[in-house]
Design a protein around this motif. Structure first.
Motif, PDB file in Angstrom:
ATOM      1  N   HIS A 519     -89.082  56.944  49.388  1.00 50.37           N
ATOM      2  CA  HIS A 519     -90.018  56.174  50.200  1.00 50.37           C
ATOM      3  C   HIS A 519     -89.210  55.366  51.223  1.00 50.37           C
ATOM      4  CE1 HIS A 519     -93.053  57.564  47.470  1.00 50.37           C
ATOM      5  NE2 HIS A 519     -92.416  57.029  46.436  1.00 50.37           N
ATOM      6  N   ASP A 520     -89.544  54.114  51.453  1.00 48.25           N
ATOM      7  CA  ASP A 520     -88.830  53.292  52.436  1.00 48.25           C
ATOM      8  C   ASP A 520     -87.526  52.787  51.824  1.00 48.25           C
ATOM      9  OD1 ASP A 520     -87.924  51.621  54.373  1.00 48.25           O
ATOM     10  OD2 ASP A 520     -89.729  50.393  54.516  1.00 48.25           O
ATOM     11  N   VAL A 521     -86.430  53.485  52.155  1.00 47.55           N
ATOM     12  CA  VAL A 521     -85.151  53.183  51.518  1.00 47.55           C
ATOM     13  C   VAL A 521     -84.522  51.904  52.054  1.00 47.55           C
ATOM     14  CG1 VAL A 521     -83.583  54.420  53.066  1.00 47.55           C
ATOM     15  CG2 VAL A 521     -83.101  54.384  50.619  1.00 47.55           C
ATOM     16  N   THR A 522     -85.109  51.306  53.096  1.00 44.84           N
ATOM     17  CA  THR A 522     -84.592  50.016  53.569  1.00 44.84           C
ATOM     18  C   THR A 522     -85.038  48.872  52.655  1.00 44.84           C
ATOM     19  OG1 THR A 522     -86.492  49.604  55.014  1.00 44.84           O
ATOM     20  CG2 THR A 522     -84.630  50.816  55.955  1.00 44.84           C
ATOM     21  N   LEU A 523     -85.985  49.142  51.752  1.00 48.04           N
ATOM     22  CA  LEU A 523     -86.452  48.121  50.816  1.00 48.04           C
ATOM     23  C   LEU A 523     -85.545  48.095  49.598  1.00 48.04           C
ATOM     24  CD1 LEU A 523     -90.318  48.735  50.943  1.00 48.04           C
ATOM     25  CD2 LEU A 523     -88.969  47.036  52.205  1.00 48.04           C
ATOM     26  N   ARG A 524     -85.174  46.914  49.187  1.00 42.64           N
ATOM     27  CA  ARG A 524     -84.260  46.762  48.049  1.00 42.64           C
ATOM     28  C   ARG A 524     -84.825  47.410  46.773  1.00 42.64           C
ATOM     29  NH1 ARG A 524     -80.024  43.033  47.166  1.00 42.64           N
ATOM     30  NH2 ARG A 524     -80.542  41.989  49.117  1.00 42.64           N
ATOM     31  N   GLU A 525     -86.123  47.253  46.541  1.00 48.16           N
ATOM     32  CA  GLU A 525     -86.724  47.816  45.335  1.00 48.16           C
ATOM     33  C   GLU A 525     -86.633  49.343  45.326  1.00 48.16           C
ATOM     34  OE1 GLU A 525     -87.680  46.414  42.511  1.00 48.16           O
ATOM     35  OE2 GLU A 525     -86.795  44.643  43.463  1.00 48.16           O
ATOM     36  N   GLU A 526     -86.767  49.967  46.509  1.00 47.61           N
ATOM     37  CA  GLU A 526     -86.641  51.419  46.579  1.00 47.61           C
ATOM     38  C   GLU A 526     -85.194  51.841  46.319  1.00 47.61           C
ATOM     39  OE1 GLU A 526     -87.722  55.505  47.252  1.00 47.61           O
ATOM     40  OE2 GLU A 526     -88.634  53.682  46.443  1.00 47.61           O
ATOM     41  N   GLN A 527     -84.248  51.062  46.811  1.00 51.51           N
ATOM     42  CA  GLN A 527     -82.837  51.355  46.530  1.00 51.51           C
ATOM     43  C   GLN A 527     -82.569  51.283  45.034  1.00 51.51           C
ATOM     44  OE1 GLN A 527     -80.681  48.447  48.839  1.00 51.51           O
ATOM     45  NE2 GLN A 527     -81.794  48.964  50.708  1.00 51.51           N
ATOM     46  N   LYS A 528     -83.093  50.244  44.380  1.00 54.72           N
ATOM     47  CA  LYS A 528     -82.892  50.084  42.940  1.00 54.72           C
ATOM     48  C   LYS A 528     -83.560  51.224  42.174  1.00 54.72           C
ATOM     49  CE  LYS A 528     -83.516  45.900  41.277  1.00 54.72           C
ATOM     50  NZ  LYS A 528     -82.229  45.627  40.603  1.00 54.72           N
ATOM     51  N   ARG A 529     -84.726  51.663  42.643  1.00 52.92           N
ATOM     52  CA  ARG A 529     -85.423  52.760  41.967  1.00 52.92           C
ATOM     53  C   ARG A 529     -84.609  54.047  42.047  1.00 52.92           C
ATOM     54  NH1 ARG A 529     -88.410  57.086  42.725  1.00 52.92           N
ATOM     55  NH2 ARG A 529     -88.180  57.012  45.005  1.00 52.92           N
ATOM     56  N   LEU A 530     -84.058  54.329  43.236  1.00 53.76           N
ATOM     57  CA  LEU A 530     -83.260  55.540  43.395  1.00 53.76           C
ATOM     58  C   LEU A 530     -81.978  55.474  42.567  1.00 53.76           C
ATOM     59  CD1 LEU A 530     -83.693  56.178  47.226  1.00 53.76           C
ATOM     60  CD2 LEU A 530     -84.494  57.657  45.377  1.00 53.76           C
ATOM     61  N   LEU A 531     -81.300  54.316  42.583  1.00 55.16           N
ATOM     62  CA  LEU A 531     -80.074  54.168  41.792  1.00 55.16           C
ATOM     63  C   LEU A 531     -80.351  54.421  40.316  1.00 55.16           C
ATOM     64  CD1 LEU A 531     -78.546  51.003  43.512  1.00 55.16           C
ATOM     65  CD2 LEU A 531     -77.584  53.301  43.554  1.00 55.16           C
ATOM     66  N   ALA A 532     -81.508  53.949  39.839  1.00 52.43           N
ATOM     67  CA  ALA A 532     -81.879  54.171  38.441  1.00 52.43           C
ATOM     68  C   ALA A 532     -82.248  55.628  38.197  1.00 52.43           C
ATOM     69  CB  ALA A 532     -83.041  53.255  38.061  1.00 52.43           C
ATOM     70  N   ALA A 533     -82.873  56.268  39.201  1.00 49.01           N
ATOM     71  CA  ALA A 533     -83.350  57.640  39.034  1.00 49.01           C
ATOM     72  C   ALA A 533     -82.203  58.626  38.854  1.00 49.01           C
ATOM     73  CB  ALA A 533     -84.213  58.040  40.230  1.00 49.01           C
ATOM     74  N   PHE A 534     -81.117  58.455  39.603  1.00 44.00           N
ATOM     75  CA  PHE A 534     -80.029  59.429  39.459  1.00 44.00           C
ATOM     76  C   PHE A 534     -78.900  58.951  38.552  1.00 44.00           C
ATOM     77  CE2 PHE A 534     -79.233  57.650  43.869  1.00 44.00           C
ATOM     78  CZ  PHE A 534     -78.112  56.888  43.568  1.00 44.00           C
ATOM     79  N   ARG A 535     -79.091  57.813  37.850  1.00 43.05           N
ATOM     80  CA  ARG A 535     -78.080  57.355  36.897  1.00 43.05           C
ATOM     81  C   ARG A 535     -77.959  58.360  35.747  1.00 43.05           C
ATOM     82  NH1 ARG A 535     -80.034  52.550  35.687  1.00 43.05           N
ATOM     83  NH2 ARG A 535     -79.070  51.683  37.566  1.00 43.05           N
ATOM     84  N   GLY A 536     -76.743  58.779  35.463  1.00 45.32           N
ATOM     85  CA  GLY A 536     -76.505  59.711  34.373  1.00 45.32           C
ATOM     86  C   GLY A 536     -76.680  61.169  34.730  1.00 45.32           C
TER      87      GLY A 536
END
Length: 718
Positions: A519-536
């Motif tokens: 989604h809007d990757v300039t938003l901090r929450e979207e960045q955190k969601r993506l970082l969590a999504a590809f963890r591991g």
């Protein structure tokens, strides 16, 4: 284009008595006839296109009269071949523009506009296209938001050379004394030798060259061999190359060593007057296994009212290193310690960093202590600061501390660490809930044998003990920064500015190419969601690296501009004065708030800004040197593996399938490469994990060719 003709024409137009002339008049005044006139017309068209001259009434040309825009900064050459100017943040043209801080357009320097400047040189440039620059300047003053990708600039003068030597590989050349091949960034691609070397190196040897003539668009570099280092595969030669290539200090001046040796290792009783006595309270150090300088110690307790109290003790380097003395001058020149695989290049002499400032167990050491209190939800109540002295109870490695945390709390030490873990877990959860980003990347570390060759490669992930220390250090850094800012005390802050939305969008596209919904990757929450999504996941390292590249580089500044990654409005470096000069500056600033107020005369804000910018640069150079040193050792190890009868297999992730082979990444080594074959395309697909072994290594390109490991099982298909 004829540079001499260009120079003559600009000199003519710069004359006080010059009147605008057309092309024919210019040709007559410059004495140009025949075929030379076509070259003149081409030059006029080029200068007009560049915005240097303007065509007026009746086709007559003059220099543009717009104000020259001068910007100082450092030249940065990229491996891609592009060349940028990294501006000094105190530049008056940029400092007045809020828009500049938000947009940060790139300043590009074309090769023929470099003069003789090279990577790392401190230069002054002028904008090479006045018209677009003027529109940019006006737009910034009106706070318009249109995006400017880059501006072309040209080097006007060189303020300071970065290197006093070039490093490269010697090769023979018929009809000359030989040549030296550099990397094209920190050394010219080709250096002609000006005199016969004595002794004569063998082809393939690494040599240090004294620059005599810097390269430009008309002439090549020339120099004289100063030192022969040896062949690249010789023990320790690779690290000597790094030291010289990045101009790292090799030894301390005599006056610095004399001052260090004169310092007493015994703590005099008068030194302790006015300091808090913590020798009867439990404090410990927790550091990596190979650490020798212990600059922080911690103690945590739960008070009767359910409040946590955390004490972070930091070695009081400022007590020993006084402003203006040789020790201080050398420390600021180095800026920070540099950590190479086979050695440490310290900011301070071993007498201080390994001995009298190091918080060794069982001995009294002087500290500055930050005592913080937190509620049960991790919210801060307040912090106080004091000069103190301690006697550390234990020196723990991270592994030892982790073992204590995993065992029953049946000793005073264990109970304290368990309480510290409960506090820091709460602080970490609170920090992440407030927007802090989880950017931990496993550290790939080479372990050397006694001869300086790689014995093994290990990938280390942070565990509970790392997080325990990390959270307490972050909390102390924030508390100190907030206090200095509140009291309006001049200091140096650690700043991490908001990222460029365009670069974040590029990161988002990379995530989409890997199959993630973005989604809007300039938003901090979207960045955190993506970082969590590809963890591991197999692609975690690649995507996390792409995200880190989209962020601004953290730096030092006199303004508390906040820290984007940590989501902190106030942040500084306070916890490592043994290895970072910025922390020493902060200690001195903090002293003005600590009785008996042992403050020194503070530096002016302008001087502090110069120090901040200089420390940002020394940190950048150290990071480059550390990374290249690690890669050099790693590539040497892989070369040996490729020649071995039983190379170590690695798990590789297929990134791209092409007719000529597979692009792969080996996360455990943080390396990319290729399997050059056309036999696997039928079953291979992006994201698949396969076992590989190295077959060839290109050290210069840091590229590895792999092949499938023998006796492959089916686990990689899962």
């Amino acid at each position: 284009m004829n540079d001499e003709l260009r120079s003559q024409m600009l000199q003519l137009m710069n004359r006080a008595d010059y009147l605008p002339q057309n092309k024919s008049e210019l040709a007559r005044n410059l004495g140009i006839h025949g075929k030379g006139r076509s070259e003149l017309r081409a030059l006029i068209d080029q200068l007009e296109e560049e915005g240097i001259i303007a065509c007026g009434p009746k086709g007559r040309y003059r220099l543009r009269k717009e104000k020259k825009i001068s910007i100082s900064g450092y030249v940065k050459k990229l491996r891609s071949g592009r060349c940028l100017l990294i501006p000094d943040s105190h530049n008056p043209v940029l400092q007045e523009m809020d828009w500049w801080r938000r947009k940060k357009p790139e300043f590009l320097i074309l090769p023929h506009r470099l003069q003789t400047a090279m990577d790392g040189d401190h230069v002054v440039v002028v904008v090479d296209q006045p018209s677009p620059a003027s529109r940019w300047i006006k737009a910034t003053r009106r706070h318009e938001s249109h995006h400017v990708d880059h501006l072309y600039v040209r080097v006007e003068r060189i303020l300071e050379r970065r290197d006093a030597q070039w490093i490269g590989i010697f090769k023979e050349s018929p009809g000359s004394w030989g040549q030296v091949v550099g990397d094209g960034i920190l050394a010219p691609e080709l250096i002609e030798l000006d005199r016969k070397p004595t002794p004569m190196p063998e082809p393939g040897m690494i040599v240090s060259v004294e620059p005599l003539v810097w390269p430009n668009s008309r002439s090549s570099a020339r120099g004289a061999i100063r030192e022969i280092l040896g062949f690249p595969e010789d023990p320790h030669v690779d690290m000597e190359l790094i030291i010289r290539k990045y101009n790292l200090p090799r030894s301390f001046p005599d006056d610095v060593l004399l001052e260090a040796e004169a310092l007493s290792g015994d703590i005099a009783s008068e030194w302790l007057r006015g300091r808090e006595d913590w020798t009867n309270r439990l404090v410990v150090t927790i550091d990596p296994e190979d650490a020798r300088d212990f600059d922080d110690a911690i103690g945590v307790s739960l008070l009767e009212d359910g409040i946590w109290e955390a004490a972070v003790h930091i070695a009081d380097v400022s007590f020993y290193v006084r402003p203006g003395m040789p020790l201080d001058e050398e420390a600021i020149r180095r800026g920070n310690s540099t950590y190479l695989p086979d050695r440490v290049i310290p900011m301070l002499p071993p007498r201080l960093c390994d001995d009298i400032c190091s918080l060794k167990p069982g001995v009294i050491r002087l500290t500055k202590v930050c005592v913080m209190r937190f509620r049960r939800d991790g919210s801060p109540i307040g912090a106080r600061f004091a000069d103190a002295y301690i006697r550390s109870a234990r020196r723990l490695t991270y592994a030892q501390a982790a073992n204590v945390l995993h065992a029953p709390a049946d000793t005073d030490l264990a109970r304290m660490l368990h309480e510290a873990w409960r506090l820091t877990q709460t602080l970490r959860n609170r920090r992440l809930a407030h927007g802090s980003l989880e950017l931990d990347v496993p550290e790939v570390r080479v372990v050397l044998d006694n001869e300086g060759r790689v014995d093994r490669v290990v990938s280390e992930k942070e565990d509970e003990s790392h997080h325990l220390i990390e959270e307490l250090m972050i909390a102390a850094n924030e508390a100190v920064a907030h206090t200095l800012k509140t009291h309006q005390i001049s200091a140096i802050y650690r700043v991490h500015e908001n990222p460029d939305p365009a670069k974040l969008d590029e990161f988002g596209e990379i995530c989409r190419s890997c199959g993630y919904v973005v989604h809007d990757v300039t938003l901090r929450e979207e960045q955190k969601r993506l970082l969590a999504a590809f963890r591991g996941t197999p692609e975690e390292f690649m995507l996390k690296s792409a995200f880190l590249k989209s962020l601004m580089r953290a730096r030092y500044d006199v303004a508390p501009l906040g820290h984007y990654g940590l989501a902190k409005s106030d942040y500084c470096h306070f916890t490592s004065p043994i290895r970072r000069y910025a922390d020493l500056v902060v200690h001195r600033a903090l002293s003005s708030l600590i009785p008996p107020h042992r403050c020194v005369q503070p530096d002016s804000s302008g001087r502090l800004q110069e120090i901040a910018e200089y420390l940002s640069e020394t940190e950048r150079v150290s990071a480059l040197a550390e990374r290249e040193a690690h890669q050099m050792k790693l590539m040497g190890w892989l070369e040996n593996q490729a020649d071995s009868e039983s190379p170590v297999p690695h798990r590789a992730v297929i990134r791209e399938v092409q007719p000529f082979g597979l692009f792969v990444e080996v996360p455990a080594l943080q390396l990319k490469g290729m399997i050059r074959t056309d036999e696997l395309q039928q079953w291979a697909h992006p994201g698949m994990v396969v076992p590989v072994i190295p077959v060839s290594v290109n050290r210069e390109e840091q590229w590895v060719d792999w092949e499938l490991a023998p006796h492959r099982d089916d686990s990689h298909n899962k």
